[in-house]
Enzyme design. Sequence first.
Site, PDB file in Angstrom:
ATOM      1  N   GLN A 119       0.829  -1.209   0.000  1.00 45.00           N
ATOM      2  CA  GLN A 119       0.000   0.000   0.000  1.00 45.00           C
ATOM      3  C   GLN A 119       0.864   1.261   0.000  1.00 45.00           C
ATOM      4  O   GLN A 119       0.367   2.354  -0.190  1.00 45.00           O
ATOM      5  CB  GLN A 119      -0.952  -0.001   1.206  1.00 45.00           C
ATOM      6  CG  GLN A 119      -2.072  -1.033   1.066  1.00 45.00           C
ATOM      7  CD  GLN A 119      -3.084  -1.019   2.212  1.00 45.00           C
ATOM      8  OE1 GLN A 119      -3.327  -2.048   2.811  1.00 45.00           O
ATOM      9  NE2 GLN A 119      -3.667   0.124   2.508  1.00 45.00           N
ATOM     10  N   GLU A 153     -13.194   5.233   4.094  1.00 42.58           N
ATOM     11  CA  GLU A 153     -13.209   4.599   5.399  1.00 42.58           C
ATOM     12  C   GLU A 153     -14.396   5.002   6.260  1.00 42.58           C
ATOM     13  O   GLU A 153     -14.695   4.339   7.244  1.00 42.58           O
ATOM     14  CB  GLU A 153     -11.887   4.897   6.077  1.00 42.58           C
ATOM     15  CG  GLU A 153     -10.783   4.341   5.177  1.00 42.58           C
ATOM     16  CD  GLU A 153      -9.393   4.710   5.568  1.00 42.58           C
ATOM     17  OE1 GLU A 153      -9.258   5.730   6.248  1.00 42.58           O
ATOM     18  OE2 GLU A 153      -8.468   3.997   5.203  1.00 42.58           O
ATOM     19  N   ARG A 210      -9.464  -0.313   7.225  1.00 42.95           N
ATOM     20  CA  ARG A 210     -10.392   0.590   6.577  1.00 42.95           C
ATOM     21  C   ARG A 210     -10.816   1.713   7.512  1.00 42.95           C
ATOM     22  O   ARG A 210     -11.998   1.980   7.716  1.00 42.95           O
ATOM     23  CB  ARG A 210     -11.614  -0.152   6.097  1.00 42.95           C
ATOM     24  CG  ARG A 210     -12.306   0.649   5.018  1.00 42.95           C
ATOM     25  CD  ARG A 210     -13.313  -0.166   4.297  1.00 42.95           C
ATOM     26  NE  ARG A 210     -13.813   0.602   3.171  1.00 42.95           N
ATOM     27  CZ  ARG A 210     -14.184   0.070   2.039  1.00 42.95           C
ATOM     28  NH1 ARG A 210     -14.080  -1.202   1.844  1.00 42.95           N
ATOM     29  NH2 ARG A 210     -14.650   0.830   1.078  1.00 42.95           N
ATOM     30  N   CYS A 211      -9.836   2.314   8.162  1.00 42.41           N
ATOM     31  CA  CYS A 211     -10.139   3.486   8.950  1.00 42.41           C
ATOM     32  C   CYS A 211      -8.845   4.240   9.076  1.00 42.41           C
ATOM     33  O   CYS A 211      -7.778   3.708   8.825  1.00 42.41           O
ATOM     34  CB  CYS A 211     -10.652   3.129  10.338  1.00 42.41           C
ATOM     35  SG  CYS A 211      -9.370   2.678  11.494  1.00 42.41           S
TER      36      CYS A 211
END
Lengths: 164, 807
Positions: B238, B761, B385-386
């Site tokens: 990522q 997110e 996902r935050c």
Amino acid sequence: MADKIHLKMTVNGQPVETLAEPRELLIHVLRERLDITGPHIGCETTHCGACTVDLDGKSVKSCTVFAAQADGAEITTVEGIGSPDKLHVLQEMFREHHGLQCGFCTPGMITRAWRLLQENPTPSEEEIRFGMAGNLCRCTGYQNIVKAIMAAATEMNAAKEAAE
Amino acid sequence: MNDQTPPTREERTAALKGLGCARKRVEDARFTQGKGNYVDDVKLPAMLFGDFVRSPYGHARVKSIDASAALALPGVIAVLTAKDLEPLGLHWMPTLAGDKQMVLADGKVLFQGQEVAFVVAEDRYVAADAVELVEVEYEDLPVVTDPFKALEPNAPVLREDLQGQTEGAHGLRRHHNHIFLWEQGDKDGAEAAISEADVVAEERVYYHRTHPCPLETCGCVASMDKVNGKLTLWGTFQAPHVVRTVASLLSGIAEHNIRVISPDIGGGFGNKVGVYPGYVCSIVASIVTGRPVKWVEDRMDNLMTTAFARDYWMDGRIAATKDGKITGLSVHVTADHGAFDACADPTKFPAGFFHICTGSYDIPVAYVGVDGVYTNKAPGGVAYRCSFRVTEAAYLIERMIEILAQKLGMDAAELRAKNFIRKEQFPYHSALGWEYDSGDYHTAWDKALKAVDYDGLRAEQAERVVAFRRGETRKLLGIGLCHFTEIVGAGPVKNCDILGMGMFDSCEIRIHPTGSAIARLGTISQGQGHATTFAQILASETGIPADNITIEEGDTDTAPYGLGTYGSRSTPVAGAAAAMAARKIRAKAQMIAAYLLEVHEGDLEWDVDRFAVKGAPERFKTMTEIAYAAYHDAIPNIEPGLEAVSYYDPPNMTYPFGAYICVMEIDADTGEHEIRQFYALDDCGTRINPMVIEGQVHGGLTEAYAISMGQEIAYDEMGNVKTGTLMDFFLPTSWETPHYTTDFTETPSPHHPIGAKGVGESPNVGGVPAFSNAVHDAFRAFGLTQSHMPHDQWRIWKTAQDLGLHG
Ligand code: FES
Ligand code: FES
């Protein structure tokens, strides 16, 4: 290591042959020996459906089939469903309705949906959700996948009617 | 219409497919045909395959490793252990959190699944056979999987390498299993507010350990070319540029001799931010063998060893007046970080942005203290996902609000509205030190309540409770509310860095002579559709149709340096860099247009896709004409070409927010649930592509649904992972996943060049409290204040049982 066995099958309409160990899984033979990398590996335990291919008219998870069991079989993978110049309606509808994000589940999804629409050309939303439940997607939340399959069914049926 | 009619302004704008257009994705053609190129699709001549021998124990001493049988197996090329890595200084590696981590077991193992030896073989079958043949002798040690027990005085010492070290990367360590205490806010002030308050709600809220579990696991292919001294590393990264820098620092290979490529990535959700032993071992193995080495985790490896998320025990106290005005908040967190502190947070924030936990509310005083603790569990602590612990913060405050409402006997929607930061208070300085850039919470909240007919739902719920008590139904109705405030777009270089690299991002644009373009960014898509949406930003800014712009990311040899994609930072940071680079292009284009039209620059104005002479719109030069001139004409005092690069250091974070409402039916006898309705209103500022936004919201909500209703990484006391396969680790299928209704308001970020805030997110951050609150709300009338997630069928049944609802 056991002796390799000689396998012959038809993949996406093409006759192919290869040597493989008896213990090799179909997904590995497809990806590593036949360079068919559309079907993916997400779990190798039959849960995710990323490896879904069509084997003699049935959707199967190719991580749970020995390649030896597919000797003589007719196999279709996502690569055989449409072509760059003529996409299958499902492929078009997945794009149209944003039925994919990272794309990792997509080959399995489309291959499964392709069979589902042959099994049931006019599925309800519920039937799609049930019929696709063997294929996991981590990105989309399925809503748009269901929409895409519905839309593809409608288009395919309209095309069939027009042809009749 | 006659063909000669020039297109209208609207037609020209539409042709760009720029901001606000539900443009279809350019990525999809290859993905729908099975022509994506993911790491496991990379196949190089003579490539080898690596696999790990992993620890079956949660805590054990490694007495000996005997690889002779494995090495005798035909096709096995090498078996690496810590002893082989030690001379290179690679048996340990630094973590993102200022700690260090074993690459291969150095004397002991600290969690089940830990990497003990790396087998390199001709193919994956032989590698798997060889893994079985490596003989490791262990002596098991006492295991601690509970962070509270880990802090007891006589708890076993987990990190012997740190023994006697009372100072860690984030200050004092007060116990041998303690990592840090990190504090923010005004502790005494918060205590005073609590002791003086009319009402105090107090609760321990656990946000359990879970895992991002992208459909594609982590992996890489390392290829060391000994002839030219270059290392090429393909991987599920990522943050490819950071990986290059880290690889260079660790291996001693000069950074210009390393090329890192993130090809297509099959989902990340935070799992692919960290640097894992598999990458290091593959690189070493490629150097040692002189052949390319591929390592791809299997699903069990993925769930058991790479990058867990959450595992926060949050003790909250919230104070209020008796009519419901919140007067203070105090939170203490016991954070289970596992065996090594490998949390992926900006360096100065060992608990991420958890101190956004005052949420959407105007809370005058607050305090947060977070104790990081070592246990015999896998390291990680990524933002699933935050943005860096924001989901934990949102869950805490949205539970505390509900519990407070219960205690006050007040409606929870009304309590929220009463305490929202008001529109005119922005920019708003929170008690824990953030400057919220913008927001309009009341508008969003009212819209949401109206959309679901909130009053009607409450009336129905009240009737249901009566019917339930009369024995006429066994089903309860829960209304789960959540108003969340996210903090994303890390972040300003002055206080945000990863391993010393400031968290800017970048974009480089080249306009070609015929007026099409390529742009490269420092980020990397894992399904977010960057190739589609970044082109839309550029289209609106440069007047070149998005269809004529190629977006490239993920190759460190070609893309400008950037910090990557996670924490919803791509749009706020790289998206801003794209807009700023495009504006540089436009500035030069304006000079060229002035030359071509023989007017002064100041006499020109930008009009969708061209510069036109003010007051004489028929005199113009389009971007295409300008691009050609840039390469063709000899323009005095202007260099040929049309290129720009921008490195964008954001002045602030962005603060997306949203209002989510979940309506859930619960069967008190079976513990089964059914989501009757889920309404999600998101405000992510300027909306680049509504179709992509909706897709992100659906996906994030589904992850939130999984997390709150069943997904967890659970350990037994022996340190065994109980949920290491997709059999036990809950990923919802199309069958149980609910249907969502999405909606929006649009409050642009005042400091972002195009006003966008990021959205990927939000649905996870807001979704988890909405689902969980619905479960709690269903049992509210029967006195439930808190039951821990995940709310699987058994836990819901148990809640009903404990409340005496089974008669
Ligand atoms: S890889 Fe075959 S089902 Fe997951
Ligand atoms: S699109 Fe990523 S898993 Fe389905």
